[in-house]
Design a protein around this motif. Structure first.
Motif, PDB file in Angstrom:
ATOM      1  N   ASN A 180      -4.915   1.024   4.244  1.00  0.00           N
ATOM      2  CA  ASN A 180      -4.020  -0.018   4.748  1.00  0.00           C
ATOM      3  C   ASN A 180      -2.689   0.065   4.017  1.00  0.00           C
ATOM      4  OD1 ASN A 180      -2.878  -2.999   4.538  1.00  0.00           O
ATOM      5  ND2 ASN A 180      -4.081  -2.863   6.419  1.00  0.00           N
ATOM      6  N   GLY A 181      -1.640   0.440   4.763  1.00  0.00           N
ATOM      7  CA  GLY A 181      -0.334   0.621   4.150  1.00  0.00           C
ATOM      8  C   GLY A 181       0.296  -0.677   3.684  1.00  0.00           C
ATOM      9  N   THR A 182       0.003  -1.785   4.356  1.00  0.00           N
ATOM     10  CA  THR A 182       0.561  -3.069   3.941  1.00  0.00           C
ATOM     11  C   THR A 182       0.118  -3.430   2.534  1.00  0.00           C
ATOM     12  OG1 THR A 182       0.658  -3.859   6.226  1.00  0.00           O
ATOM     13  CG2 THR A 182       0.662  -5.526   4.486  1.00  0.00           C
ATOM     14  N   CYS A 183      -1.181  -3.327   2.290  1.00  0.00           N
ATOM     15  CA  CYS A 183      -1.694  -3.648   0.953  1.00  0.00           C
ATOM     16  C   CYS A 183      -1.166  -2.686  -0.092  1.00  0.00           C
ATOM     17  CB  CYS A 183      -3.221  -3.633   0.957  1.00  0.00           C
ATOM     18  SG  CYS A 183      -3.944  -5.020   1.858  1.00  0.00           S
ATOM     19  N   ASN A 184      -1.085  -1.401   0.271  1.00  0.00           N
ATOM     20  CA  ASN A 184      -0.592  -0.433  -0.709  1.00  0.00           C
ATOM     21  C   ASN A 184       0.870  -0.692  -1.040  1.00  0.00           C
ATOM     22  OD1 ASN A 184      -1.490   1.761  -2.326  1.00  0.00           O
ATOM     23  ND2 ASN A 184      -0.210   3.138  -1.118  1.00  0.00           N
ATOM     24  N   ASP A 195      -4.918  -7.684   7.112  1.00  0.00           N
ATOM     25  CA  ASP A 195      -4.510  -6.671   6.141  1.00  0.00           C
ATOM     26  C   ASP A 195      -4.914  -7.067   4.721  1.00  0.00           C
ATOM     27  OD1 ASP A 195      -3.284  -4.928   7.992  1.00  0.00           O
ATOM     28  OD2 ASP A 195      -1.473  -6.138   7.988  1.00  0.00           O
ATOM     29  N   VAL A 196      -4.391  -8.198   4.232  1.00  0.00           N
ATOM     30  CA  VAL A 196      -4.544  -8.515   2.816  1.00  0.00           C
ATOM     31  C   VAL A 196      -5.947  -8.988   2.453  1.00  0.00           C
ATOM     32  CG1 VAL A 196      -2.088  -9.038   2.614  1.00  0.00           C
ATOM     33  CG2 VAL A 196      -3.705 -10.904   3.011  1.00  0.00           C
ATOM     34  N   ASP A 197      -6.734  -9.408   3.432  1.00  0.00           N
ATOM     35  CA  ASP A 197      -8.104  -9.816   3.142  1.00  0.00           C
ATOM     36  C   ASP A 197      -9.108  -8.676   3.339  1.00  0.00           C
ATOM     37  OD1 ASP A 197      -7.316 -12.374   2.472  1.00  0.00           O
ATOM     38  OD2 ASP A 197      -7.517 -13.133   4.506  1.00  0.00           O
ATOM     39  N   GLY A 198      -8.604  -7.479   3.619  1.00  0.00           N
ATOM     40  CA  GLY A 198      -9.460  -6.291   3.635  1.00  0.00           C
ATOM     41  C   GLY A 198     -10.149  -5.988   4.943  1.00  0.00           C
ATOM     42  N   ILE A 199      -9.929  -6.794   5.979  1.00  0.00           N
ATOM     43  CA  ILE A 199     -10.676  -6.616   7.237  1.00  0.00           C
ATOM     44  C   ILE A 199     -10.239  -5.337   7.950  1.00  0.00           C
ATOM     45  CG2 ILE A 199     -11.216  -7.643   9.470  1.00  0.00           C
ATOM     46  CD1 ILE A 199     -10.656 -10.398   8.085  1.00  0.00           C
ATOM     47  N   ASP A 200      -8.938  -5.081   7.990  1.00  0.00           N
ATOM     48  CA  ASP A 200      -8.437  -3.859   8.621  1.00  0.00           C
ATOM     49  C   ASP A 200      -9.027  -2.622   7.940  1.00  0.00           C
ATOM     50  OD1 ASP A 200      -6.230  -2.421  10.303  1.00  0.00           O
ATOM     51  OD2 ASP A 200      -5.924  -1.695   8.267  1.00  0.00           O
ATOM     52  N   THR A 201      -9.035  -2.619   6.625  1.00  0.00           N
ATOM     53  CA  THR A 201      -9.623  -1.496   5.887  1.00  0.00           C
ATOM     54  C   THR A 201     -11.108  -1.363   6.189  1.00  0.00           C
ATOM     55  OG1 THR A 201      -8.000  -1.674   4.097  1.00  0.00           O
ATOM     56  CG2 THR A 201     -10.070  -0.580   3.566  1.00  0.00           C
ATOM     57  N   ALA A 202     -11.798  -2.485   6.314  1.00  0.00           N
ATOM     58  CA  ALA A 202     -13.237  -2.453   6.597  1.00  0.00           C
ATOM     59  C   ALA A 202     -13.533  -1.864   7.966  1.00  0.00           C
ATOM     60  CB  ALA A 202     -13.826  -3.852   6.471  1.00  0.00           C
ATOM     61  N   HIS A 203     -12.705  -2.196   8.971  1.00  0.00           N
ATOM     62  CA  HIS A 203     -12.874  -1.589  10.297  1.00  0.00           C
ATOM     63  C   HIS A 203     -12.827  -0.066  10.180  1.00  0.00           C
ATOM     64  CE1 HIS A 203     -11.307  -5.456  12.415  1.00  0.00           C
ATOM     65  NE2 HIS A 203     -12.629  -5.416  12.465  1.00  0.00           N
ATOM     66  N   LYS A 204     -11.830   0.416   9.470  1.00  0.00           N
ATOM     67  CA  LYS A 204     -11.636   1.863   9.343  1.00  0.00           C
ATOM     68  C   LYS A 204     -12.755   2.504   8.519  1.00  0.00           C
ATOM     69  CE  LYS A 204      -6.677   1.082   9.670  1.00  0.00           C
ATOM     70  NZ  LYS A 204      -5.401   0.958   8.923  1.00  0.00           N
ATOM     71  N   ILE A 224     -16.607  -6.838   1.759  1.00  0.00           N
ATOM     72  CA  ILE A 224     -15.156  -6.941   1.946  1.00  0.00           C
ATOM     73  C   ILE A 224     -14.540  -7.934   0.967  1.00  0.00           C
ATOM     74  CG2 ILE A 224     -13.291  -7.350   3.587  1.00  0.00           C
ATOM     75  CD1 ILE A 224     -15.343  -6.997   5.844  1.00  0.00           C
ATOM     76  N   GLU A 225     -13.557  -7.461   0.233  1.00  0.00           N
ATOM     77  CA  GLU A 225     -12.699  -8.309  -0.594  1.00  0.00           C
ATOM     78  C   GLU A 225     -11.261  -7.858  -0.379  1.00  0.00           C
ATOM     79  OE1 GLU A 225     -13.789  -8.242  -4.737  1.00  0.00           O
ATOM     80  OE2 GLU A 225     -15.923  -8.159  -4.263  1.00  0.00           O
ATOM     81  N   GLY A 226     -10.322  -8.796  -0.458  1.00  0.00           N
ATOM     82  CA  GLY A 226      -8.913  -8.474  -0.296  1.00  0.00           C
ATOM     83  C   GLY A 226      -8.163  -8.474  -1.614  1.00  0.00           C
ATOM     84  N   ILE A 227      -6.844  -8.611  -1.528  1.00  0.00           N
ATOM     85  CA  ILE A 227      -6.000  -8.476  -2.726  1.00  0.00           C
ATOM     86  C   ILE A 227      -5.299  -9.776  -3.109  1.00  0.00           C
ATOM     87  CG2 ILE A 227      -5.609  -6.024  -2.280  1.00  0.00           C
ATOM     88  CD1 ILE A 227      -2.743  -6.809  -1.345  1.00  0.00           C
ATOM     89  N   ARG A 228      -5.638 -10.885  -2.458  1.00  0.00           N
ATOM     90  CA  ARG A 228      -4.918 -12.121  -2.771  1.00  0.00           C
ATOM     91  C   ARG A 228      -5.057 -12.526  -4.234  1.00  0.00           C
ATOM     92  NH1 ARG A 228      -3.401 -15.069   2.035  1.00  0.00           N
ATOM     93  NH2 ARG A 228      -4.513 -14.324   3.893  1.00  0.00           N
ATOM     94  N   HIS A 229      -6.186 -12.195  -4.855  1.00  0.00           N
ATOM     95  CA  HIS A 229      -6.425 -12.653  -6.224  1.00  0.00           C
ATOM     96  C   HIS A 229      -5.826 -11.729  -7.273  1.00  0.00           C
ATOM     97  CE1 HIS A 229      -9.686  -9.731  -5.688  1.00  0.00           C
ATOM     98  NE2 HIS A 229      -9.676  -9.607  -7.002  1.00  0.00           N
ATOM     99  N   VAL A 230      -5.238 -10.595  -6.867  1.00  0.00           N
ATOM    100  CA  VAL A 230      -4.640  -9.675  -7.840  1.00  0.00           C
ATOM    101  C   VAL A 230      -3.302 -10.256  -8.289  1.00  0.00           C
ATOM    102  CG1 VAL A 230      -3.765  -7.355  -8.246  1.00  0.00           C
ATOM    103  CG2 VAL A 230      -5.780  -7.689  -6.801  1.00  0.00           C
ATOM    104  N   ALA A 231      -3.133 -10.422  -9.586  1.00  0.00           N
ATOM    105  CA  ALA A 231      -1.913 -11.007 -10.141  1.00  0.00           C
ATOM    106  C   ALA A 231      -1.079  -9.942 -10.845  1.00  0.00           C
ATOM    107  CB  ALA A 231      -2.266 -12.125 -11.132  1.00  0.00           C
ATOM    108  N   ALA A 232       0.177 -10.254 -11.045  1.00  0.00           N
ATOM    109  CA  ALA A 232       1.068  -9.323 -11.734  1.00  0.00           C
ATOM    110  C   ALA A 232       0.547  -8.983 -13.123  1.00  0.00           C
ATOM    111  CB  ALA A 232       2.478  -9.918 -11.816  1.00  0.00           C
ATOM    112  N   HIS A 249     -12.552  -3.278  -1.581  1.00  0.00           N
ATOM    113  CA  HIS A 249     -12.108  -4.211  -2.623  1.00  0.00           C
ATOM    114  C   HIS A 249     -11.029  -3.553  -3.471  1.00  0.00           C
ATOM    115  CE1 HIS A 249     -14.543  -1.775  -5.345  1.00  0.00           C
ATOM    116  NE2 HIS A 249     -15.583  -1.963  -4.549  1.00  0.00           N
ATOM    117  N   PRO A 250     -10.286  -4.344  -4.250  1.00  0.00           N
ATOM    118  CA  PRO A 250      -9.348  -3.732  -5.198  1.00  0.00           C
ATOM    119  C   PRO A 250     -10.098  -2.919  -6.238  1.00  0.00           C
ATOM    120  CG  PRO A 250      -8.878  -6.063  -4.904  1.00  0.00           C
ATOM    121  CD  PRO A 250     -10.215  -5.810  -4.279  1.00  0.00           C
ATOM    122  N   CYS A 251      -9.519  -1.798  -6.618  1.00  0.00           N
ATOM    123  CA  CYS A 251     -10.138  -0.914  -7.617  1.00  0.00           C
ATOM    124  C   CYS A 251      -9.093  -0.522  -8.645  1.00  0.00           C
ATOM    125  CB  CYS A 251     -10.648   0.378  -6.963  1.00  0.00           C
ATOM    126  SG  CYS A 251     -11.870   0.165  -5.681  1.00  0.00           S
TER     127      CYS A 251
END
Length: 429
Positions: free
Chosen positions: A160-164, A197-206, A226-234, A265-267
């Motif tokens: 997912n390019g949006t998350c990246n 995108d940000v909740d990981g659903i698009d990536t999960a489909h793929k 499925i986990e997204g990136i909303r909880h990733v902080a600076a 999920h975020p890695c």
């Protein structure tokens, strides 16, 4: 030269418009490479506004389903989008009418691909979906054909390019998720509703699609964790850099003794791995095979031109008379592999705690980890603020997922925790 391959295009949005442009601009090249002209005969869209495209010679349908049934076409290209609804009806109508189908619709394939493939295969038709996964990267063709002699052990990637883009911008600017997301929306990299995108659903489909092709198993979107990136902080991205990692949202499918593990999920990935260097809106997919070892694919994962390129690659295969089984083997032979429970996953973890800076807090945390058989590898703490919350970062040795999750629940219940503990898995690629 053989008779023309006639194509009808449903949906004239970004990808549909790009597909028309490519077929028009490179018509001579396609005819040379496929041995026959590839011509558009019909298009369908509810909106007849001027798109800057030359469409006068095509039959126009306001009803895409009617076009799929009635157009003078060998191939129907579905570029409407959505997991069901009109998009599904278009594909079903086209197959019922004896027409090949090409789509860029990952949600449709993830949820209905098995049924559509069975219907297409029963009639000797092609269901092409190269554009549904990783845009312009020919990953489906690579798995089905280029690596046909390999047992896949693992397939993973940035899908997912949006998350990246968001994670890259957070790293480069130090800004928080919400600020960068708003910028991505303003630039058109993220939708007004960015949840898929940000909740990981698009990536999960793929990932569900990739797992089916890679392992010859039935397509099972519900088996994807499925986990997204909303909880990733600076602060997480800064600590990751200090520890020698970068944070990426990955889709990972692995063949294990317990079954197929499918997770999004975020890695944290080491800085020296190829996938850590893939930034911005780019995608990357890595395949581990028993004979080929590791193959890395990188490129633009979305957008008008890359996605249109993948759509036309499927059309070209049809023009050549190539008909590879939809998921690499006939649908009837796909095996129903058990899903490896996420609770049984083992790996290392990054954990960030926001705890009150007072005596005894770390002893309480260490006791909880000990009681759940979690072994710490390293601990980082920056600054002192007696009585105030401070970040404490830990990395662990390989640990059972269930043990780590239960530990963090208990730590979150301590009166010293100022916010819920945050966990990011460390991947040893």
């Amino acid at each position: 030269m053989s008779r023309p391959l006639k194509v009808a295009v449903a949906g004239l949005g970004t990808v549909g418009g790009g597909t028309v442009k490519l077929l028009q601009a490179n018509a001579a090249l396609l005819a040379e490479r496929t041995g026959r002209p590839v011509v558009i005969t019909a298009v369908a869209d509810r909106d007849r506004r001027d798109r800057g495209l030359s469409l006068d010679t095509y039959r126009w349908f306001d009803d895409a389903v009617a076009m799929a049934s009635d157009a003078d076409a060998d191939v129907v290209v579905e570029l409407i989008g959505g997991a069901g609804g009109v998009a599904l009806k278009v594909c079903e109508a086209a197959i019922a009418a004896g027409r090949h189908v090409v789509t860029a619709n990952k949600a449709l394939i993830a949820h209905h691909g098995m049924a559509l493939a069975a219907a297409a295969e029963a009639k000797g038709l092609t269901l092409g979906y190269e554009a549904a996964v990783a845009g312009g990267i020919p990953i489906i063709k690579s798995l089905r054909e280029g690596l046909v002699g390999n047992h896949a052990r693992r397939v993973y990637g940035i899908l997912n390019g949006t998350c990246n883009y968001i994670l890259t911008q957070m790293r480069e600017t130090g800004r928080e998720f919400a600020t960068v997301l708003a910028e991505a929306q303003a630039l058109g990299y993220a939708e007004a509703d960015p949840s898929f995108d940000v909740d990981g659903i698009d990536t999960a489909h793929k990932l569900a699609i990739l797992a089916s092709v890679a392992f010859g198993c039935t397509l099972d979107f519900d088996a994807v964790h499925i986990e997204g990136i909303r909880h990733v902080a600076a602060v997480d991205i800064a600590f990751a850099q200090e520890l020698g990692y970068r944070i990426k949202l990955l889709g990972i499918a692995t063949q294990t003794e317990a079954g197929i593990e499918r997770r999004v999920h975020p890695c944290m990935v080491r800085l020296d791995t190829p996938i850590a260097q893939v930034d911005g809106v780019f995608n990357a997919v890595v395949i581990d095979g028993d004979f080929v070892d590791r193959v890395v694919h990188e490129g633009r994962g979305a957008g008008e031109r890359p996605t249109a390129s993948a759509v036309v690659a499927d059309i070209a295969d049809i023009a050549r008379g190539r008909n590879v089984p939809t998921f690499g083997v006939p649908v009837a032979t796909l095996h129903a592999a058990p899903a490896a429970p996420m609770s049984e996953h083992r790996g290392a973890f990054y954990v960030r705690l926001m705890v009150l800076d007072r005596p005894g807090v770390f002893a309480d945390i260490a006791a909880i980890l000990r009681d759940h058989d979690v072994s710490m590898e390293a601990v980082l703490q920056r600054g002192r603020a007696p009585g105030e919350p401070v970040p404490v970062v830990m990395t662990t040795h390989d640990t059972a997922e269930a043990a780590m999750v239960h530990s963090l629940v208990k730590i979150g219940e301590l009166g010293s925790s100022a916010e819920p503990p945050r966990m990011i898995r460390i991947e040893p690629f």
